[in-house]
Design a protein around this motif. Structure first.
Motif, PDB file in Angstrom:
ATOM      1  N   GLU A  60      -6.354 -22.454  10.998  1.00 28.98           N
ATOM      2  CA  GLU A  60      -7.441 -23.419  10.828  1.00 28.98           C
ATOM      3  C   GLU A  60      -8.246 -23.391  12.125  1.00 28.98           C
ATOM      4  O   GLU A  60      -7.719 -23.716  13.189  1.00 28.98           O
ATOM      5  CB  GLU A  60      -6.863 -24.814  10.566  1.00 28.98           C
ATOM      6  CG  GLU A  60      -7.850 -25.751   9.901  1.00 28.98           C
ATOM      7  CD  GLU A  60      -7.191 -27.084   9.554  1.00 28.98           C
ATOM      8  OE1 GLU A  60      -7.579 -28.085  10.159  1.00 28.98           O
ATOM      9  OE2 GLU A  60      -6.287 -27.080   8.688  1.00 28.98           O
ATOM     10  N   TYR A  98     -12.817 -24.112   9.445  1.00 27.43           N
ATOM     11  CA  TYR A  98     -12.627 -23.175   8.334  1.00 27.43           C
ATOM     12  C   TYR A  98     -11.276 -22.476   8.481  1.00 27.43           C
ATOM     13  O   TYR A  98     -10.704 -22.373   9.561  1.00 27.43           O
ATOM     14  CB  TYR A  98     -13.767 -22.162   8.243  1.00 27.43           C
ATOM     15  CG  TYR A  98     -13.962 -21.277   9.449  1.00 27.43           C
ATOM     16  CD1 TYR A  98     -13.366 -20.020   9.519  1.00 27.43           C
ATOM     17  CD2 TYR A  98     -14.774 -21.678  10.508  1.00 27.43           C
ATOM     18  CE1 TYR A  98     -13.549 -19.211  10.613  1.00 27.43           C
ATOM     19  CE2 TYR A  98     -14.963 -20.875  11.612  1.00 27.43           C
ATOM     20  CZ  TYR A  98     -14.344 -19.627  11.662  1.00 27.43           C
ATOM     21  OH  TYR A  98     -14.524 -18.821  12.751  1.00 27.43           O
ATOM     22  N   ARG A 106     -17.580 -28.219   9.892  1.00 25.47           N
ATOM     23  CA  ARG A 106     -16.238 -28.283   9.320  1.00 25.47           C
ATOM     24  C   ARG A 106     -15.375 -27.167   9.887  1.00 25.47           C
ATOM     25  O   ARG A 106     -15.873 -26.086  10.216  1.00 25.47           O
ATOM     26  CB  ARG A 106     -16.311 -28.101   7.798  1.00 25.47           C
ATOM     27  CG  ARG A 106     -16.731 -29.352   7.049  1.00 25.47           C
ATOM     28  CD  ARG A 106     -16.673 -29.112   5.567  1.00 25.47           C
ATOM     29  NE  ARG A 106     -17.300 -27.834   5.195  1.00 25.47           N
ATOM     30  CZ  ARG A 106     -17.383 -27.377   3.955  1.00 25.47           C
ATOM     31  NH1 ARG A 106     -16.876 -28.058   2.971  1.00 25.47           N
ATOM     32  NH2 ARG A 106     -17.977 -26.232   3.697  1.00 25.47           N
TER      33      ARG A 106
END
Length: 417
Positions: free
Chosen positions: A27, A7, A5
């Motif tokens: 991001e 972060y 994912r």
């Protein structure tokens, strides 16, 4: 299967490479930036609102504190807007002094920029070199206004006072012995113009030193070449001005395209980049310092040959001479009225812009006929540039973000206003 994912990370607002109170919400996919969201407003000081409650002259000092690296250029935009509404034209000598100090300010700004930008990407020495030269130019500020930074030197109708005939000198102390002081005072024996001329003789050699340190330095090039590329059409669409726009190859400079003061009488070139990356923006600013030095030399030569008034003779906007005020009742009244109530501008609106070291700095002034602005809107170049941050850093590494911030040359006083 492990789930991968993105972060989210905060960069700033107290990060040493953020050039002020910039909070970036990043991001990240590993170390690659997917999105950058700049949060500004942490330094908001309501300059535009405060100006609405003060007579016009009392807001000149607020302008210095906007971009606190380009003090006199900020004043210039504001003072030009007032003069436009008043229909005032300052004496030619005052215009040359303003141009000379605009260019001194441009060099001051670019010196701090190159020092901080190089420090961000790991070049320590550059910062010390740049501050060595800033010291001399700060002395020029101090000689005309009594203060090293927030000068409040430009006034509607001219400048506060003429250039001084002598420079302050160092005295021996426990830090500097007599021999050192003699060396430091070598250029301070004459007038301010002599001091500025001596500096302009030395300065091209200093710029050569900076270029020796950086221009062909392979680490510097690895950190800046191909980073934060902005195409010319996109730079125009984003509202870029100044070195950010010229770095992308667009030859746009208000000093040439919409000349103000005496820029149309002076000889200088507009440096432009080719690829629009951090390295091109660096090269453009380095050449701008050389061109500013060339303009300063022309101003010094003209000012030597042409004495004259530096303020209009209209005591509704300019204070009377001190000695006149002491003996003449009418002058005393003029002085008292000017410093308590100020003057009223005719109802209307005006926009005046200057080629600030960071880009187009404009002041939009709306008057309702009172002695203070109905509305003041400041067009700060840094605010426009920071709004393109996401586009410039997307897909780059986290370390490249630092190089992009450095190449934008942002100061938060003007961004947050």
């Amino acid at each position: 299967m492990t789930e991968i994912r993105n972060y989210t990370m905060n960069f700033g607002p107290q990060h040493p490479a953020a050039h002020g109170v910039l909070r970036l919400v990043l991001e990240l996919d590993g170390e690659v930036i997917q999105r950058a969201d700049p949060h500004v407003g942490l330094l908001h000081r309501a300059t535009e609102k405060l100006a609405e409650s003060k007579p016009y002259n009392q807001s000149i000092g607020y302008m210095d504190r906007l971009d606190y690296v380009s003090m006199m250029c900020n004043e210039h935009g504001y003072v030009l807007a007032i003069e436009k509404l008043l229909g005032l034209e300052p004496p030619v000598r005052a215009q040359y002094i303003r141009v000379m100090f605009d260019e001194i300010t441009r060099i001051l700004n670019h010196l701090l920029w190159i020092g901080a930008h190089a420090l961000d990407v790991g070049a320590m020495t550059m910062f010390l070199y740049a501050f060595r030269e800033r010291e001399d130019l700060m002395d020029c500020y101090e000689a005309v206004s009594g203060t090293r930074m927030h000068a409040t030197y430009y006034r509607p109708g001219g400048v506060y006072r003429d250039l001084p005939e002598s420079m302050s000198r160092y005295e021996p102390s426990k830090w500097h012995n007599e021999k050192e002081v003699e060396r430091m005072n070598a250029d301070r024996q004459g007038s301010l113009l002599d001091f500025i001329e001596a500096f302009s003789d030395r300065f091209p050699g200093y710029v050569d030193e900076y270029e020796t340190l950086l221009t062909d330095n392979r680490i510097w090039k690895q950190r800046t070449v191909g980073i934060g590329v902005v195409e010319p059409e996109r730079a125009i669409a984003l509202g870029f001005t100044g070195p950010m726009l010229r770095g992308s190859g667009v030859e746009w400079d208000l000093r040439r395209k919409q000349p103000y003061e005496v820029y149309d009488r002076l000889d200088f070139d507009i440096p432009v980049g080719a690829t629009g990356d951090c390295y091109d923006r660096y090269l453009v600013r380095m050449e701008e310092m050389r061109q500013s030095n060339h303009i300063i030399r022309q101003c010094v030569a003209w000012l030597r040959a042409n004495p004259g008034p530096v303020m209009v003779d209209n005591h509704k906007v300019a204070p009377p001479h001190r000695e006149t005020m002491k003996r003449d009742m009418e002058s005393l009244i003029h002085h008292f009225k000017l410093f308590t109530e100020g003057y009223c501008l005719p109802a209307g609106e005006a926009y005046a812009a200057v080629e600030h070291p960071k880009g187009e700095f404009g002041c939009y002034l709306v008057s309702d006929g009172a002695n203070k602005p109905y509305r003041l809107k400041i067009r700060a170049p840094g605010f426009v540039h920071i709004s393109a941050m996401d586009e410039m850093v997307r897909g780059h590494m986290l370390a490249d973000l630092v190089a992009v911030i450095g190449s934008q040359d942002i100061v938060f006083g003007e961004v947050d206003r």
